[in-house]
Motif scaffolding. Sequence first.
Motif, PDB file in Angstrom:
ATOM      1  N   ASP A 233      85.235 -45.814  51.180  1.00 43.62           N
ATOM      2  CA  ASP A 233      85.345 -46.036  52.625  1.00 43.62           C
ATOM      3  C   ASP A 233      86.805 -45.861  52.991  1.00 43.62           C
ATOM      4  N   ASN A 234      87.111 -44.771  53.666  1.00 39.47           N
ATOM      5  CA  ASN A 234      88.509 -44.444  53.981  1.00 39.47           C
ATOM      6  C   ASN A 234      89.369 -44.431  52.722  1.00 39.47           C
ATOM      7  N   GLY A 235      88.772 -43.928  51.638  1.00 34.60           N
ATOM      8  CA  GLY A 235      89.510 -43.773  50.388  1.00 34.60           C
ATOM      9  C   GLY A 235      89.560 -45.001  49.506  1.00 34.60           C
ATOM     10  N   THR A 236      88.936 -46.095  49.930  1.00 36.46           N
ATOM     11  CA  THR A 236      88.968 -47.324  49.121  1.00 36.46           C
ATOM     12  C   THR A 236      87.573 -47.650  48.594  1.00 36.46           C
ATOM     13  N   LYS A 237      87.527 -48.277  47.424  1.00 38.46           N
ATOM     14  CA  LYS A 237      86.265 -48.766  46.896  1.00 38.46           C
ATOM     15  C   LYS A 237      85.694 -49.811  47.850  1.00 38.46           C
ATOM     16  N   ILE A 238      84.372 -49.897  47.893  1.00 39.07           N
ATOM     17  CA  ILE A 238      83.713 -50.799  48.836  1.00 39.07           C
ATOM     18  C   ILE A 238      83.291 -52.078  48.122  1.00 39.07           C
ATOM     19  N   PHE A 239      84.036 -53.140  48.385  1.00 40.41           N
ATOM     20  CA  PHE A 239      83.677 -54.467  47.889  1.00 40.41           C
ATOM     21  C   PHE A 239      83.463 -55.365  49.103  1.00 40.41           C
ATOM     22  N   TRP A 240      82.232 -55.648  49.381  1.00 43.89           N
ATOM     23  CA  TRP A 240      81.840 -56.411  50.560  1.00 43.89           C
ATOM     24  C   TRP A 240      82.322 -57.856  50.433  1.00 43.89           C
ATOM     25  N   SER A 241      82.984 -58.330  51.477  1.00 40.39           N
ATOM     26  CA  SER A 241      83.566 -59.664  51.422  1.00 40.39           C
ATOM     27  C   SER A 241      82.509 -60.743  51.215  1.00 40.39           C
ATOM     28  N   ARG A 242      81.478 -60.766  52.075  1.00 40.75           N
ATOM     29  CA  ARG A 242      80.495 -61.846  51.918  1.00 40.75           C
ATOM     30  C   ARG A 242      79.757 -61.721  50.587  1.00 40.75           C
ATOM     31  N   GLY A 243      79.508 -60.484  50.139  1.00 40.24           N
ATOM     32  CA  GLY A 243      78.850 -60.305  48.859  1.00 40.24           C
ATOM     33  C   GLY A 243      79.636 -60.938  47.729  1.00 40.24           C
ATOM     34  N   ASN A 244      80.940 -60.712  47.692  1.00 41.53           N
ATOM     35  CA  ASN A 244      81.763 -61.331  46.668  1.00 41.53           C
ATOM     36  C   ASN A 244      81.923 -62.824  46.916  1.00 41.53           C
ATOM     37  N   GLY A 245      81.862 -63.234  48.194  1.00 39.91           N
ATOM     38  CA  GLY A 245      81.845 -64.661  48.501  1.00 39.91           C
ATOM     39  C   GLY A 245      80.617 -65.341  47.938  1.00 39.91           C
TER      40      GLY A 245
ATOM     41  N   MET B 267      86.533 -57.722  55.687  1.00 39.00           N
ATOM     42  CA  MET B 267      85.114 -57.496  55.389  1.00 39.00           C
ATOM     43  C   MET B 267      84.924 -56.496  54.254  1.00 39.00           C
ATOM     44  N   SER B 268      85.789 -55.510  54.147  1.00 38.40           N
ATOM     45  CA  SER B 268      85.881 -54.666  52.963  1.00 38.40           C
ATOM     46  C   SER B 268      87.155 -55.102  52.264  1.00 38.40           C
ATOM     47  N   LEU B 269      87.014 -55.760  51.139  1.00 34.49           N
ATOM     48  CA  LEU B 269      88.126 -56.541  50.591  1.00 34.49           C
ATOM     49  C   LEU B 269      89.383 -55.722  50.329  1.00 34.49           C
ATOM     50  N   LEU B 270      89.225 -54.452  50.034  1.00 35.27           N
ATOM     51  CA  LEU B 270      90.389 -53.607  49.790  1.00 35.27           C
ATOM     52  C   LEU B 270      90.734 -52.736  50.990  1.00 35.27           C
ATOM     53  N   GLY B 271      90.068 -52.972  52.119  1.00 44.10           N
ATOM     54  CA  GLY B 271      90.247 -52.094  53.279  1.00 44.10           C
ATOM     55  C   GLY B 271      90.648 -52.822  54.542  1.00 44.10           C
ATOM     56  N   LEU B 272      91.632 -53.697  54.448  1.00 45.04           N
ATOM     57  CA  LEU B 272      92.059 -54.467  55.619  1.00 45.04           C
ATOM     58  C   LEU B 272      92.471 -53.573  56.777  1.00 45.04           C
ATOM     59  N   ASP B 273      93.108 -52.462  56.486  1.00 49.39           N
ATOM     60  CA  ASP B 273      93.578 -51.575  57.560  1.00 49.39           C
ATOM     61  C   ASP B 273      92.423 -51.058  58.412  1.00 49.39           C
ATOM     62  N   PHE B 274      91.232 -51.002  57.824  1.00 41.95           N
ATOM     63  CA  PHE B 274      90.082 -50.434  58.525  1.00 41.95           C
ATOM     64  C   PHE B 274      89.095 -51.503  59.010  1.00 41.95           C
ATOM     65  N   TYR B 275      89.291 -52.743  58.541  1.00 38.35           N
ATOM     66  CA  TYR B 275      88.426 -53.865  58.942  1.00 38.35           C
ATOM     67  C   TYR B 275      89.299 -55.077  59.276  1.00 38.35           C
ATOM     68  N   PRO B 276      90.062 -54.985  60.372  1.00 39.78           N
ATOM     69  CA  PRO B 276      90.983 -56.079  60.700  1.00 39.78           C
ATOM     70  C   PRO B 276      90.306 -57.314  61.287  1.00 39.78           C
ATOM     71  N   THR B 277      89.044 -57.182  61.739  1.00 36.63           N
ATOM     72  CA  THR B 277      88.371 -58.299  62.401  1.00 36.63           C
ATOM     73  C   THR B 277      88.095 -59.430  61.423  1.00 36.63           C
ATOM     74  N   THR B 278      88.339 -60.640  61.864  1.00 38.47           N
ATOM     75  CA  THR B 278      88.027 -61.827  61.060  1.00 38.47           C
ATOM     76  C   THR B 278      86.544 -61.862  60.708  1.00 38.47           C
ATOM     77  N   GLU B 279      86.226 -62.389  59.523  1.00 37.80           N
ATOM     78  CA  GLU B 279      84.837 -62.654  59.134  1.00 37.80           C
ATOM     79  C   GLU B 279      84.831 -63.995  58.416  1.00 37.80           C
ATOM     80  N   THR B 280      84.030 -64.942  58.928  1.00 32.22           N
ATOM     81  CA  THR B 280      84.172 -66.323  58.473  1.00 32.22           C
ATOM     82  C   THR B 280      83.214 -66.752  57.368  1.00 32.22           C
ATOM     83  N   SER B 281      82.112 -66.027  57.152  1.00 29.71           N
ATOM     84  CA  SER B 281      81.193 -66.494  56.112  1.00 29.71           C
ATOM     85  C   SER B 281      81.750 -66.215  54.717  1.00 29.71           C
ATOM     86  N   GLY B 282      82.164 -64.970  54.467  1.00 25.45           N
ATOM     87  CA  GLY B 282      82.779 -64.674  53.182  1.00 25.45           C
ATOM     88  C   GLY B 282      84.060 -65.472  52.982  1.00 25.45           C
ATOM     89  N   SER B 283      84.879 -65.538  54.023  1.00 29.00           N
ATOM     90  CA  SER B 283      86.160 -66.249  53.909  1.00 29.00           C
ATOM     91  C   SER B 283      85.968 -67.728  53.605  1.00 29.00           C
TER      92      SER B 283
END
Length: 371
Positions: free
Chosen positions: A215-227, A273-289
């Motif tokens: 995703d935009n050159g980064t591996k996709i590690f879903w935040s809530r999934g890893n949470g 939300m994409s743990l290695l893709g902050l530049d592309f997912y700047p919106t807060t997400e509270t369940s994984g966090s």
Amino acid sequence: MKSILRFSLVILVFSCTNTSFSQKIKPKKVKENMQRVADWQIKNFKELYSNRKQPHHPLDWTNAALYVGMVKWAAMADDDAYYEWLKNIGEENEWQLYKRKYHADDHAVGQMYVELFRKYGDERMIAPTKEQFNFIMYHPSLSSLEWETPYHQDRWNWCDALFMSPPVWAKLYKETGEKKYLDFMVGEFKASTDFLFDKDENLYYRDERYFSQLDNGTKIFWSRGNGWVFAGLTNIMNELDPQSEGYKYFLDIYTKMAEKILKIQTPEGHWAMSLLGLDFYPTTETSGSSFYVYGLAWGINHGILDKATYEPAVKKGWNAMVGHVTKDGMLGYVQPIGAAPGKAWPDKTEVYGTGAFLSAGSEVYKLYGGE
């Protein structure tokens, strides 16, 4: 003049943000925030924000994740009203797991049943879970973990599953003393981890479909999934002897994930939300966090994680989560049901987000002096 004004504005924003992060956390306030969120969720139990036409079934995984946190809050509350609310759900559903025999999501409510059994000592509360798990052990699924194979979700081939089912097996082991529950769970957990865990990043892919995606050159590690996984590890280790081989296996994964999680926390206190893709997912997400705050605080409380290293991340994370609770007690910025990074909104929530928040609060409360 414009430059001076712009510089002043930057300083003001930084000062306000820094003040929020440095706010002292007081146990009494943690408890107040937890009660506010718990009360709002009970009042709005059947309200949905994931584009579904019908309320979630009381035994659905979404609600089961809520109950995992709610039962932690019930143990802290000043009366048994929250226990009674949970107990009523169990009674109305005759203490059954949900409809799919093998599917991890439908096992998750068993975590709440075991906790209520611990409080009330009523064998009826866990009898159906034991019966179903005994059947699974003696008739194990032979499905492959590969996503496209038949009946593939009869085994834990997606990372969310590691929160849903394994802690129930661990709790049954603890309550019955029957090692068969632990042995089955550890075997399946190892198979899932060998399949889904990226040893370079120390994070879990959601499922096989994401192994080769970028995703935009980064591996996709879903935040809530890893949470889900991080909280699941925590809930499993709570049930095991710290000197046991099983505990050490889960601890190894936990500490590797904790180190990675610490490194990728955002400056605002949440996790992308994409743990290695902050530049592309700047919106807060509270369940994984919230799950990361929960797991990190738990590690400090149990002497596993160095407090000087990890406590600032817990403080920043908890203050960020509380900052997204409305005046009425709704936790905002919970990503809707999904399987990958996406979007979240300040006025939308979900029951599993509340469960994650309450789990986090239970350990933050202890960390800052609550008893």
